[in-house]
Design an enzyme around this catalytic site. Structure first.
Site, short mmCIF file in Angstrom:
data_model
loop_
_atom_site.label_atom_id
_atom_site.label_comp_id
_atom_site.label_asym_id
_atom_site.label_seq_id
_atom_site.Cartn_x
_atom_site.Cartn_y
_atom_site.Cartn_z
N GLU A 15 58.83 -3.53 -12.13
CA GLU A 15 57.53 -4.46 -12.21
C GLU A 15 56.28 -5.49 -13.10
OE1 GLU A 15 55.81 -1.77 -8.21
OE2 GLU A 15 53.65 -2.99 -9.35
N ASP A 54 57.15 -1.67 -1.85
CA ASP A 54 56.54 -2.37 -2.14
C ASP A 54 56.21 -2.21 -4.24
OD1 ASP A 54 54.02 -3.36 -1.53
OD2 ASP A 54 52.95 -2.10 -2.15
N ARG A 66 55.05 4.13 -6.48
CA ARG A 66 55.67 4.06 -7.29
C ARG A 66 56.75 3.78 -8.34
NH1 ARG A 66 50.46 2.57 -7.41
NH2 ARG A 66 49.20 3.16 -9.48
N HIS A 116 53.75 -5.04 -4.29
CA HIS A 116 52.62 -4.29 -4.30
C HIS A 116 51.27 -4.61 -3.82
CE1 HIS A 116 51.64 -0.84 -7.12
NE2 HIS A 116 50.77 -0.89 -6.31
P1 NAI Z 1 46.67 11.70 -3.58
O1 NAI Z 1 46.43 12.60 -4.88
O2 NAI Z 1 45.90 12.22 -2.41
O3 NAI Z 1 48.46 12.49 -2.29
C1 NAI Z 1 49.14 12.80 -3.42
C2 NAI Z 1 49.84 13.99 -3.67
O4 NAI Z 1 51.45 13.75 -4.09
C3 NAI Z 1 49.62 15.53 -3.20
O5 NAI Z 1 49.48 16.59 -2.05
C4 NAI Z 1 50.47 15.75 -4.02
O6 NAI Z 1 49.83 17.42 -4.47
C5 NAI Z 1 51.65 15.26 -4.24
N1 NAI Z 1 53.17 15.63 -5.07
C6 NAI Z 1 52.43 15.54 -6.70
N2 NAI Z 1 53.73 16.17 -6.96
C7 NAI Z 1 53.93 16.23 -6.00
C8 NAI Z 1 56.16 16.08 -6.10
N3 NAI Z 1 56.65 16.83 -7.40
N4 NAI Z 1 56.58 16.11 -4.31
C9 NAI Z 1 55.62 15.90 -3.47
N5 NAI Z 1 54.63 15.98 -3.64
C10 NAI Z 1 53.78 16.21 -4.50
O7 NAI Z 1 47.05 10.27 -3.50
P2 NAI Z 1 46.91 9.64 -2.44
O8 NAI Z 1 45.83 8.55 -2.78
O9 NAI Z 1 47.91 9.97 -1.81
O10 NAI Z 1 48.42 8.23 -3.76
C11 NAI Z 1 49.68 8.06 -3.60
C12 NAI Z 1 50.09 7.42 -4.60
O11 NAI Z 1 50.16 6.10 -3.65
C13 NAI Z 1 49.85 7.50 -5.81
O12 NAI Z 1 50.04 8.10 -6.63
C14 NAI Z 1 50.52 5.49 -6.38
O13 NAI Z 1 51.11 6.15 -7.10
C15 NAI Z 1 50.01 5.23 -4.73
N6 NAI Z 1 49.73 4.15 -4.44
C16 NAI Z 1 50.43 2.83 -3.84
C17 NAI Z 1 49.68 1.98 -3.86
C18 NAI Z 1 49.78 0.77 -3.59
O14 NAI Z 1 49.28 -0.40 -3.36
N7 NAI Z 1 51.55 0.35 -2.88
C19 NAI Z 1 48.00 2.04 -3.55
C20 NAI Z 1 47.27 3.05 -3.87
C21 NAI Z 1 47.92 4.52 -4.58
#
Ligand code: NAI
Length: 331
Positions: free
Chosen positions: A263, A258, A234, A295
């Site tokens: 955005e 991305d 994000r 994105h």
């Molecule tokens: P997830 O929930 O499986 O993993 C997120 C991880 O971040 C978790 O392990 C959590 O403990 C960790 N986390 C939380 N706060 C933290 C911090 N302060 N420092 C370090 N780690 C921390 O989520 P997933 O599916 O891996 O997605 C991650 C992010 O990717 C989403 O939140 C979303 O913003 C982004 N995303 C972007 C997309 C795109 O098209 N560019 C598409 C899908 C998701």
């Protein structure tokens, strides 16, 4: 049940209609983004289906409630654009698609890394212009490099697995350690240590108040000179002005984005003839070592299929009054 689908692009409609062949819900598609000026469109609908740049702040949520909406179905994983406390206060149910293809996003992060390192985007236009010189195209072996992954959830894990295949050393930052990541050799270190040791840093944590501007001047100062920074998570994770300073000083050697903190209203739209780009974004696009995509990390056939199927399953479960496994609540 009637659902208003906001921010609809032709591809969203195609995949949602395909998934709806078996679900049989009444979907009305709007191209408009949901926000204060468009909330009236939700009048008479029980559900709205929204995406990453729809704006669901307290005032819009109040508008939705007045319009008769009971359920907000996000067709994405991140929910930083929803004021969850207000949604809960208003008794609005919010669901999301927690995982659709972590591979899509992780693979896009790798694509940015490889393109930046080997300057594929320059090389392609040079060859098309008949210039076969290699000057300025020197890259580095990914093998043996140290990669810092911030957020080792579903996407972070997929990225770690891919980079393990390249022979990289993996450093993880997360409050929860991922067993699979540890199995392939990831070492968990404090954020500051990751910053100072990594050749490439890739962000995969959600945007929340504690992660807003995680990459700021102080973080940039701790990084290795010439580091590559990748953000497919994000935009708000990065203080854009701080990384522009880092790029100008040479501290940041490459940057692949991305997502961008401003955005909304920019990405997903054709702005070819738009002269009013924001100055900070315009500055970013002038750096030869910055590669930006709009994105699109999630944008694969498999991900769109899964997004549509899960969104329709969430809408159907809400109508049936069944268990909402993908419901989110204020923390
Ligand atoms: P997830 O929930 O499986 O993993 C997120 C991880 O971040 C978790 O392990 C959590 O403990 C960790 N986390 C939380 N706060 C933290 C911090 N302060 N420092 C370090 N780690 C921390 O989520 P997933 O599916 O891996 O997605 C991650 C992010 O990717 C989403 O939140 C979303 O913003 C982004 N995303 C972007 C997309 C795109 O098209 N560019 C598409 C899908 C998701």
């Amino acid at each position: 049940m009637k659902t208003a689908v906001f921010s609809t692009k032709p591809y969203d409609r195609e995949f949602l209609e395909q998934a709806n062949e078996s679900a049989g819900l009444e979907l009305t598609f709007f191209e408009a983004r949901l926000g204060p000026n468009t909330v009236k469109l939700a009048e008479g609908f029980e559900s709205v289906c929204v995406f990453v740049n729809d704006q669901l702040d307290a005032s819009v949520l109040i508008g939705l409630k007045k319009a008769g909406v009971k359920h907000i179905a996000l067709r994405c994983a991140g929910f930083n654009n929803v004021d969850m406390a207000s949604a809960e206060e208003l008794g609005l149910t919010v669901t999301r698609v927690p995982a659709y293809s972590p591979y899509a996003v992780a693979e896009h992060a790798v694509a940015l890394m490889l393109s930046l390192n080997r300057k594929i985007y320059w090389a392609h236009s040079r060859v098309r212009d008949g210039n076969y010189s290699l000057d300025g195209l020197l890259g580095f072996d990914l093998h043996g490099k140290t990669i810092g992954i911030v957020g080792t959830g579903k996407i972070g894990q997929c990225l770690a697995e891919a980079l393990h295949g390249f022979g990289c050393k993996l450093l993880g930052v997360d409050r929860y350690e991922n067993e699979r990541c540890k199995e392939i050799g990831m070492e968990y270190v404090p954020f500051e240590e990751m910053l100072s040791q990594s050749d490439i840093i890739s962000l995969h944590c959600p945007l929340m108040s504690e992660t807003h501007h995680l990459i700021n001047n102080e973080a940039v100062a701790r990084m290795k000179r010439g580091v590559m920074l990748i953000n497919t998570s994000r935009g708000g994770l990065i203080d854009t002005k701080a990384v522009i300073d880092g790029l100008k000083s040479g501290k940041i050697g490459y940057m692949g984005l991305d997502v961008y903190e401003e955005e909304e209203g920019l990405f997903f739209e054709d702005k070819t003839f738009e002269m009013r780009l924001d100055d900070v974004f315009a500055r970013l696009t002038t750096f030869p070592n910055v590669l930006i995509t709009g994105h699109q990390a999630y944008f694969t056939r498999e991900a769109l299929t899964r997004i549509a199927e899960t969104t329709l399953a969430n809408l159907t479960a809400f109508v049936a009054g069944g268990e909402l496994t993908n419901r989110i609540t204020a923390a």
